[in-house]
Design an enzyme around this catalytic site. Structure first.
Site, PDB file in Angstrom:
ATOM      1  N   GLY B 445       0.841  -1.195   0.000  1.00 15.10           N
ATOM      2  CA  GLY B 445       0.000   0.000   0.000  1.00 15.10           C
ATOM      3  C   GLY B 445       0.871   1.238   0.000  1.00 15.10           C
ATOM      4  N   LEU B 446       0.245   2.397  -0.143  1.00 10.42           N
ATOM      5  CA  LEU B 446       0.975   3.654  -0.216  1.00 10.42           C
ATOM      6  C   LEU B 446       1.667   3.982   1.100  1.00 10.42           C
ATOM      7  CD1 LEU B 446      -1.800   5.668  -2.094  1.00 10.42           C
ATOM      8  CD2 LEU B 446       0.449   5.005  -3.049  1.00 10.42           C
ATOM      9  N   SER B 447       2.632   4.862   1.029  1.00 11.58           N
ATOM     10  CA  SER B 447       3.238   5.386   2.242  1.00 11.58           C
ATOM     11  C   SER B 447       2.150   6.077   3.058  1.00 11.58           C
ATOM     12  CB  SER B 447       4.335   6.383   1.870  1.00 11.58           C
ATOM     13  OG  SER B 447       4.858   6.957   3.044  1.00 11.58           O
ATOM     14  N   GLY B 448       2.078   5.789   4.355  1.00  5.01           N
ATOM     15  CA  GLY B 448       1.050   6.408   5.200  1.00  5.01           C
ATOM     16  C   GLY B 448      -0.255   5.635   5.206  1.00  5.01           C
ATOM     17  N   ALA B 449      -0.320   4.503   4.487  1.00  2.00           N
ATOM     18  CA  ALA B 449      -1.560   3.727   4.445  1.00  2.00           C
ATOM     19  C   ALA B 449      -1.827   3.029   5.778  1.00  2.00           C
ATOM     20  CB  ALA B 449      -1.493   2.695   3.318  1.00  2.00           C
ATOM     21  N   SER B 519       6.176  -1.775  -1.681  1.00  2.95           N
ATOM     22  CA  SER B 519       6.300  -2.702  -2.815  1.00  2.95           C
ATOM     23  C   SER B 519       5.372  -2.307  -3.972  1.00  2.95           C
ATOM     24  CB  SER B 519       6.047  -4.154  -2.363  1.00  2.95           C
ATOM     25  OG  SER B 519       4.882  -4.278  -1.574  1.00  2.95           O
TER      26      SER B 519
END
Lengths: 267, 617
Positions: B445-449, B519
């Site tokens: 998932g995105l950074s901060g997810a 990833s």
């Protein structure tokens, strides 16, 4: 079906095998008395004719001479790995019952034993005490821990049930193992009769007196008795109401004499 | 001369209700005390300046006499006139429950003593409950100190009704309830004139009514191996027959190994030439086998028919004696017959209140409490349920150097998986030992997810349930395994490859691995999946860009927007969302707690006990 002696025998063998399997370095105390002779016999049964650990005798030098003769004869006959210990320092300094019976017992037996244990580094010592001998022995465990100074903490003994014994202990401490705890004096003699186990002659009456319990010459008295064979002793014990240690002077010095002796490391 | 073994009877009850006094009195009335004992105790009591105390017969310790309570259990034999009895005195003080159990566990019957004045108290109930748990069903009750209530018949019936109600609640019907005064010697050996309204037996009469424990010779053979001796040319398997019987020629199966061989001989010792061809329960024996199979202490020999259960997980009822409470996840040594297993507390299902027999949920079990728990062993355990064969259905728990509890086995939980342990440790055997499968939970998932937060929380929750679990995240691999890598596309790909390989190694060793990496490239993730597609579960933490940027916990989005960070996923580098993830979690408007709970449910369904069983059944 198993009778009571069969059951006691099977249980004692189980205990001896547990001690031999669970502990690194064990030894058996041999006082030359009837109980420790029975214990040796049980060990030979448990290990199919072998005694796979040393047999210790703490010699106070005050033992009745017949006992020492018997010890040396049986040790040779049974091919026992015998180790003899003695508190030579205390004897050289003149220790004797005149210094006080409890003091003498502590120095020659308890300290003699402690020195022997320390020298060889035993983590388990098998002793032939029984519950019916005396009130504090009645409170004993089969596997009974002793701290690094050999003391018995009678107020906080470990739980022991379902034949699961305390076999884990801190370095420096050790265990006393008591395979005969559940036996009575009468059981011991009936078993001696059944198995034909040798005992010192002093137990058999001569001139109307015999020894019922054997210790050091100065502190062990004989009793009036005509029992001159094992069968006669069994018969005598079935009717007697006198306690076994009645002839042992050190127990009666004060109300708690024996408890103090035992707490300090006596058998 | 009697040569039957004495019947073992334990005397229990609340502190100060007069157990030791009653025992002392019973011994006196039956002529079991040695000559001069009573006179000697009179002397002791006189010196202490107190009235004569029957309890001193059993309470031999100074501390016991000083405090007037029993600290440790002791036992003495006497004869009722009909048969020999071994009477076991047990302490009633809560502090010494371990000693009460030490005394009671070997008994065949019990006498519960209750003070007529005080009535049923906490330890009356606790002892009653524990007797039942220890398997004792023959219980007689003595309502003591009747002199203090002036031999009131109505008071006696009140106390009788109270204890009958409690014992009835645990399925025990007392054989007799006897009104007594131990101090006065009333209704101890003979009927007392003070209770003309009572028609039942005296205490001795009640003890005579008990029957000896049933023989276990007729149950299936259980011969736990105690040791293997090689003192001479013989290789002797030594042990005590716990139940059943053996004869030369029987084929013994050893569990859990499953190896088998025939009994070649039942050994005597060199000093005896009696040849033995059979043996039965209770005997300590030694046998030799016709084949040199590997046998060691802890294995249980039995016949092919009527084998014991084999399982990694058991449900048991335990009594806890440890100073610190028993808690979920605790690791202990379990000793059952001659075997030792390393177990973990996998669940505490209910804690039983012995006062009102109610039960409640609890995360831990306090000292002297009783609870139903699930214990999980690393190796397969061979045993019986307590109901089937008590000797192989009970155990003690050891922590450090101390015995800290005991228990009886209700049932095996994974009993369907009876199997033989291979020499090779397989993925299946690891899964059975751990109670869950190994695998890789790949969080992407995105950074901060919220990947790392969720991963850490999930790890904690599963660890508390006793799972073998590990988290791999950017922080712990970037410092070591991948410290030589930067953040270029090529380096990111290599980073993910290494993490993927490492994660699968852990998974094959039986662990559940949680990874927390952005990833971003689908191809990288698919490559990791291909290492072992069965074990790989892709979990998309699908928090959208807008929400991640709003959270921006490390201030990275702000920097990226300003152009201070190059190749930032979602801003200046692509994020290729999974097309068919095993699970997609939308975290919008949900707490971490809620999201993690969803994940725990997923993990338990996919990797938990049921998954282990269905896969191997």
């Amino acid at each position: 079906m198993m009778n009571d002696l069969d059951q006691l025998e099977a249980q004692s063998i189980y205990i001896l095998r547990e001690a031999f399997n669970r502990l690194d370095k064990i030894a058996m105390l041999w006082s030359i008395g009837k109980d420790s002779n029975v214990m040796l016999w049980l060990a030979r049964k448990a290990f199919f004719g072998h005694v796979p650990f040393p047999v210790l005798h703490v010699d106070t030098s005050y033992k009745i001479p017949e006992m020492i003769e018997f010890r040396d004869r049986v040790a040779t006959e049974w091919n026992l790995p015998l180790i003899i210990g003695q508190n030579k320092a205390a004897l050289a300094a003149g220790m004797s019952p005149e210094q006080g019976r409890v003091t003498c017992c502590s120095a020659l037996k308890t300290e003699g034993l402690k020195a022997l244990l320390a020298e060889h580094g035993y983590t388990g010592v098998i002793a032939g005490i029984r519950r019916d001998e005396e009130g504090t022995r009645a409170k004993e465990r089969v596997f009974s821990p002793r701290n690094d100074t050999n003391e018995w903490d009678v107020r906080d003994q470990p739980p022991e049930f379902w034949d699961q014994f305390k076999t884990d202990f801190a370095p420096g401490t050790h265990l006393r193992i008591h395979p005969l705890l559940a036996w009575t004096e009468l059981d011991v003699w009936r078993y001696i009769a059944r198995e034909g186990i040798p005992v010192v002659d002093l137990y058999f009456a001569k001139n109307g007196r015999r020894y019922r319990s054997l210790g050091c010459a100065p502190c062990t008295g004989s009793i009036a008795s005509t029992a001159s064979t094992v069968d006669e002793i069994v018969e005598e014990l079935e009717t007697t109401k006198t306690s076994e240690r009645a002839g042992r002077a050190q127990d009666r010095e004060s109300e708690d004499a024996f408890e103090r002796l035992r707490a300090a490391g006596y058998m | 001369m009697s040569n039957t073994s004495p019947l073992k009877i334990v005397v229990v009850g609340h502190v100060d209700h007069g157990k030791s006094t009653l025992v002392g009195r019973v011994l006196h009335e039956t002529g079991a005390l040695p000559e001069g004992k009573v006179e000697y105790l009179k002397e002791v009591c006189d010196k202490r300046g107190m009235p004569f105390e029957w309890a001193f017969v059993m309470d031999a310790l100074q501390a016991e006499r000083d405090q007037g309570i029993t600290i440790d259990t002791s036992q003495l034999r006497f004869h009722t006139g009909n048969r020999p009895v071994l009477i076991i005195d047990a302490p009633g003080h809560k502090e010494f429950l371990k000693n009460m159990i030490t005394g009671a566990a070997s008994a065949e019957a019990a006498l519960l003593v209750i003070d007529a004045d005080e009535g049923v108290q906490e330890q009356s109930r606790r002892h009653g409950y524990l007797l039942h748990l220890l398997g004792l069903t023959q219980i007689a009750v003595a309502v003591n100190k009747m002199d203090l209530v002036e031999w009131s018949e109505s008071r006696f019936h009140e106390v009788e009704a109270e204890i009958r109600a409690y014992l009835g609640g645990i399925g025990v019907i007392p054989t007799h309830v006897v009104p007594v005064s131990a101090r006065g010697g009333d209704n101890i050996a003979t009927a007392s004139t003070k209770s003309p309204w009572y028609q039942g037996p005296s205490v001795i009469g009640a003890l005579d009514g008990f029957s000896a424990a049933a023989s276990v010779t007729d149950l299936g053979l259980r011969l736990p191996v105690q040791d293997v001796y090689k003192f001479d040319h013989r290789r002797i398997i030594a042990g005590r027959i716990e139940s059943g019987r053996i004869k030369v020629g029987d084929r013994l199966v050893f569990s859990p190994s499953g190896k088998s061989a025939r009994i070649a001989s039942i050994e005597g010792w060199a000093g005896s030439d009696i040849s033995v061809v059979t043996a039965h329960a209770g005997q300590s024996v030694g046998v030799t086998l016709d084949e040199p199979i590997f046998v060691e202490r802890g294995q249980v020999a039995h016949l092919a028919e009527g084998a014991p259960a084999l399982a990694h997980e058991i449900r048991a009822r335990v009594f806890w004696l440890g100073r610190d409470p028993l808690a979920l996840g605790d690791r202990l040594k379990l000793k059952l017959a001659t075997a030792e297993y390393h177990v973990e507390v996998a669940a505490i299902e209910r804690v039983i209140d012995v006062e009102d027999l109610g039960s409640h949920q609890g995360a831990q079990v306090g000292r002297n409490a009783v609870a139903e728990v699930v214990l999980r062993s690393r190796g397969a355990m061979a045993f019986d349920s307590f109901g089937d064969n008590a000797r192989l259905g009970r155990f003690v728990l050891v922590h450090g150097y101390d015995i800290v509890g005991g228990g009886i086995i209700a049932q095996a939980l994974d009993n369907r998986n009876i199997f033989q342990v291979d020499h090779q440790v397989t993925t299946e055997s690891r899964a059975r030992a751990n109670g869950h499968k190994g695998g890789v939970l790949w969080l992407t998932g995105l950074s901060g997810a919220g990947k790392s937060t969720i991963a850490m929380e999930l790890e904690k929750r599963l660890f508390q349930k006793g799972w073998q679990i590990n988290v791999l995240d950017g922080d712990n691999v970037r410092h070591g395994l991948c410290s030589d890598l930067g953040f270029s596309h090529e380096d990111r790909t290599e980073n993910i490859r290494r993490v993927g390989e490492a994660a699968h190694l852990f998974a094959r060793a039986g662990m559940l691995v949680i990874t927390a990496f952005i990833s971003p490239y689908r191809a990288d993730r698919d490559r990791v999946r291909s290492i072992d597609p069965q074990a790989f579960h892709e979990i998309h933490i699908a928090t959208d860009l807008e929400e991640c940027e709003r959270r921006d916990p490390k201030g990275l989005y702000r920097k990226a927007r300003k152009g201070e960070i190059a190749d930032f996923t979602g801003i200046s580098a692509p994020y290729e969302a999974p097309e068919n993830p095993e699970l997609a979690l939308n975290t919008d408007g949900k707490s971490v707690e809620e999201t993690v709970s969803e994940l725990v449910a997923y993990v338990e369904a996919e990797f938990g006990r049921n998954a282990v069983e269905s896969r191997s059944a």
